[in-house]
Design a protein around this motif. Structure first.
Motif, PDB file in Angstrom:
ATOM      1  N   ALA A 137       0.830  -1.213   0.000  1.00  0.00           N
ATOM      2  CA  ALA A 137       0.000   0.000   0.000  1.00  0.00           C
ATOM      3  C   ALA A 137       0.863   1.261   0.000  1.00  0.00           C
ATOM      4  O   ALA A 137       0.458   2.297   0.505  1.00  0.00           O
ATOM      5  N   GLY A 138       2.067   1.153  -0.586  1.00  0.00           N
ATOM      6  CA  GLY A 138       2.956   2.310  -0.674  1.00  0.00           C
ATOM      7  C   GLY A 138       2.794   3.036  -2.000  1.00  0.00           C
ATOM      8  O   GLY A 138       1.742   2.953  -2.654  1.00  0.00           O
ATOM      9  N   GLY A 139       3.853   3.733  -2.393  1.00  0.00           N
ATOM     10  CA  GLY A 139       3.810   4.543  -3.617  1.00  0.00           C
ATOM     11  C   GLY A 139       3.552   3.719  -4.860  1.00  0.00           C
ATOM     12  O   GLY A 139       2.804   4.147  -5.757  1.00  0.00           O
ATOM     13  N   ALA A 140       4.155   2.533  -4.934  1.00  0.00           N
ATOM     14  CA  ALA A 140       3.983   1.693  -6.129  1.00  0.00           C
ATOM     15  C   ALA A 140       2.526   1.262  -6.265  1.00  0.00           C
ATOM     16  O   ALA A 140       1.936   1.341  -7.354  1.00  0.00           O
ATOM     17  N   ALA A 141       1.933   0.817  -5.143  1.00  0.00           N
ATOM     18  CA  ALA A 141       0.517   0.408  -5.172  1.00  0.00           C
ATOM     19  C   ALA A 141      -0.358   1.592  -5.575  1.00  0.00           C
ATOM     20  O   ALA A 141      -1.234   1.475  -6.440  1.00  0.00           O
ATOM     21  N   LYS A 142      -0.083   2.738  -4.962  1.00  0.00           N
ATOM     22  CA  LYS A 142      -0.901   3.931  -5.221  1.00  0.00           C
ATOM     23  C   LYS A 142      -0.902   4.290  -6.716  1.00  0.00           C
ATOM     24  O   LYS A 142      -1.908   4.714  -7.265  1.00  0.00           O
ATOM     25  N   ARG A 160       1.048  -4.983   5.371  1.00  0.00           N
ATOM     26  CA  ARG A 160       1.526  -5.188   6.738  1.00  0.00           C
ATOM     27  C   ARG A 160       0.889  -4.171   7.689  1.00  0.00           C
ATOM     28  O   ARG A 160       0.508  -4.479   8.798  1.00  0.00           O
ATOM     29  N   THR A 161       0.736  -2.935   7.205  1.00  0.00           N
ATOM     30  CA  THR A 161       0.233  -1.851   8.053  1.00  0.00           C
ATOM     31  C   THR A 161      -1.162  -1.439   7.586  1.00  0.00           C
ATOM     32  O   THR A 161      -1.324  -0.927   6.474  1.00  0.00           O
ATOM     33  N   LEU A 162      -2.144  -1.672   8.433  1.00  0.00           N
ATOM     34  CA  LEU A 162      -3.540  -1.398   8.049  1.00  0.00           C
ATOM     35  C   LEU A 162      -3.787   0.082   7.731  1.00  0.00           C
ATOM     36  O   LEU A 162      -4.548   0.417   6.816  1.00  0.00           O
ATOM     37  N   GLU A 163      -3.142   0.975   8.478  1.00  0.00           N
ATOM     38  CA  GLU A 163      -3.372   2.428   8.272  1.00  0.00           C
ATOM     39  C   GLU A 163      -3.133   2.843   6.828  1.00  0.00           C
ATOM     40  O   GLU A 163      -3.804   3.729   6.307  1.00  0.00           O
ATOM     41  N   LYS A 164      -2.162   2.201   6.190  1.00  0.00           N
ATOM     42  CA  LYS A 164      -1.850   2.572   4.804  1.00  0.00           C
ATOM     43  C   LYS A 164      -3.002   2.189   3.872  1.00  0.00           C
ATOM     44  O   LYS A 164      -3.239   2.857   2.872  1.00  0.00           O
ATOM     45  N   ILE A 165      -3.707   1.100   4.210  1.00  0.00           N
ATOM     46  CA  ILE A 165      -4.866   0.712   3.392  1.00  0.00           C
ATOM     47  C   ILE A 165      -5.967   1.759   3.580  1.00  0.00           C
ATOM     48  O   ILE A 165      -6.613   2.186   2.620  1.00  0.00           O
ATOM     49  N   SER A 196       8.049  -3.324  -1.466  1.00  0.00           N
ATOM     50  CA  SER A 196       9.424  -2.950  -1.794  1.00  0.00           C
ATOM     51  C   SER A 196      10.402  -4.021  -1.313  1.00  0.00           C
ATOM     52  O   SER A 196      11.558  -4.033  -1.708  1.00  0.00           O
ATOM     53  N   GLU A 197       9.912  -4.925  -0.451  1.00  0.00           N
ATOM     54  CA  GLU A 197      10.740  -6.060  -0.007  1.00  0.00           C
ATOM     55  C   GLU A 197       9.885  -7.307   0.057  1.00  0.00           C
ATOM     56  O   GLU A 197       8.761  -7.255   0.571  1.00  0.00           O
ATOM     57  N   PHE A 198      10.438  -8.417  -0.413  1.00  0.00           N
ATOM     58  CA  PHE A 198       9.705  -9.687  -0.393  1.00  0.00           C
ATOM     59  C   PHE A 198       9.354 -10.064   1.047  1.00  0.00           C
ATOM     60  O   PHE A 198      10.195  -9.948   1.938  1.00  0.00           O
ATOM     61  N   ASN A 199       8.111 -10.517   1.264  1.00  0.00           N
ATOM     62  CA  ASN A 199       7.708 -10.956   2.596  1.00  0.00           C
ATOM     63  C   ASN A 199       6.823 -12.195   2.453  1.00  0.00           C
ATOM     64  O   ASN A 199       5.631 -12.087   2.175  1.00  0.00           O
ATOM     65  N   GLN A 200       7.448 -13.358   2.630  1.00  0.00           N
ATOM     66  CA  GLN A 200       6.728 -14.613   2.399  1.00  0.00           C
ATOM     67  C   GLN A 200       5.512 -14.789   3.305  1.00  0.00           C
ATOM     68  O   GLN A 200       4.442 -15.171   2.826  1.00  0.00           O
ATOM     69  N   PRO A 201       5.611 -14.508   4.623  1.00  0.00           N
ATOM     70  CA  PRO A 201       4.425 -14.678   5.478  1.00  0.00           C
ATOM     71  C   PRO A 201       3.219 -13.867   4.993  1.00  0.00           C
ATOM     72  O   PRO A 201       2.075 -14.331   5.091  1.00  0.00           O
ATOM     73  N   LEU A 202       3.476 -12.693   4.434  1.00  0.00           N
ATOM     74  CA  LEU A 202       2.365 -11.873   3.940  1.00  0.00           C
ATOM     75  C   LEU A 202       1.697 -12.546   2.738  1.00  0.00           C
ATOM     76  O   LEU A 202       0.466 -12.594   2.624  1.00  0.00           O
ATOM     77  N   TYR A 203       2.522 -13.107   1.839  1.00  0.00           N
ATOM     78  CA  TYR A 203       1.954 -13.818   0.685  1.00  0.00           C
ATOM     79  C   TYR A 203       1.266 -15.107   1.116  1.00  0.00           C
ATOM     80  O   TYR A 203       0.254 -15.504   0.541  1.00  0.00           O
TER      81      TYR A 203
END
Ligand code: ATR
Length: 269
Positions: A137-142, A160-165, A196-203
């Motif tokens: 939910a950062g710049g790339a998503a936006k 990872r961070t709900l506030e960004k959603i 911006s960084e791979f995160n397997q648990p999130l996927y």
């Protein structure tokens, strides 16, 4: 570097400005596009600090520059400098393409979303009215959410961070609905990876919600997309792409704004 330092009056002057900028592939891409139309193009990289950005832009156009691509960290500043800004760019407060109109007014647009759609078309990944999950939910998503919403995609976001959603929901509230990811059912036709960084648990949290034939698109390209794409391959997904085609697509859309013609985008496999 000043704009005049590398301008050449016989050539059409364009460039990309950022800090850092050495890594940029834009000069190569625009040179290849220019050849398609026999344009005598000079496309330079300009390393410019935030303090000098505004002055640089004014100087560039005063020297007769036709178009500027803008990259980190100047996209928000470019949005402020431009007097005439597209709705998409205004919502995101982010401009990656600057030019002057016939009256000399500086105009700005963000071509990332249009470049993204161009690449999905090339890959024959249809998003129209499809269930699409964006992870990140950062710049790339936006930069691609407006394009997803205007294609009537049913959009969910995991981050990872709900506030960004919640921020994204607020920014795009007048364009369309964004749901925070919650389903356990395999309903998604496609996943857009925007971390911006791979995160397997999130996927791992979302993978059972993807249809078996879902497409996977990472907005990163080359080495930065490798871990994500390998992970999805290992999970049995076969319709997979990195974002190199989007990079070329956004460049093609900038090129079209400046030169009035849309180049053919050739992407390496
Ligand atoms: P970009 O402009 O490349 O999108 P960004 O605006 O910093 O960069 O956003 C990075 C995205 O990757 C965010 O969604 C971020 O999650 P948070 O909003 O929780 O910070 C996500 N991200 C970055 N590193 C991550 C990590 N190690 N694990 C999970 N998510 C990560």
């Amino acid at each position: 570097m000043t704009a005049s330092a590398s301008s050449n009056s016989n050539k059409i002057l364009c460039g990309v400005v950022g800090d850092p900028i050495a890594h940029s592939l834009s000069p190569k891409i625009h040179a290849a596009f220019g050849k398609q139309f026999n344009l005598d193009l000079a496309y330079h990289k300009y390393q410019v600090s935030s303090d000098n950005f505004s002055h640089f832009v004014m100087d560039f156009f005063a020297q007769g520059g036709r178009g500027l691509n803008v990259t980190l960290p100047h996209k928000a500043a470019a949005c402020k400098i431009a007097k005439n800004v597209s709705e998409d760019a205004k919502l995101c407060q982010s401009v990656n393409t600057l030019w002057r109109d016939r009256l000399g007014m500086i105009c700005g647009d963000s071509t990332d979303g249009a470049g993204f759609l161009l690449d999905l078309e090339r890959l024959q990944f249809s998003i129209h009215k499809k269930n699409i999950l964006v992870v990140g939910a950062g710049g790339a998503a936006k930069s691609i959410i407006y394009s997803l919403l205007i294609q009537d995609a049913n959009l969910s976001v995991q981050n990872r961070t709900l506030e960004k959603i919640i921020q994204l929901q607020n920014i795009f509230s007048k364009v369309g609905k964004i749901s925070a990811f919650e389903t356990e059912q395999p309903i998604f036709d496609g996943i857009i990876c925007a971390l911006s960084e791979f995160n397997q648990p999130l996927y791992e949290k979302v993978i059972s919600s993807l249809k078996k034939d879902a497409f996977v698109y990472d907005l990163n390209y080359a080495g930065r997309a490798q871990q994500t794409l390998n992970y999805f391959k290992q999970q049995g997904f076969s319709r997979i792409s990195d974002g190199y085609g989007m990079l070329c697509g956004q460049a093609a859309k900038s090129f079209e704004i400046w030169h009035g013609v849309l180049p053919e985008v050739e992407c390496r496999a």
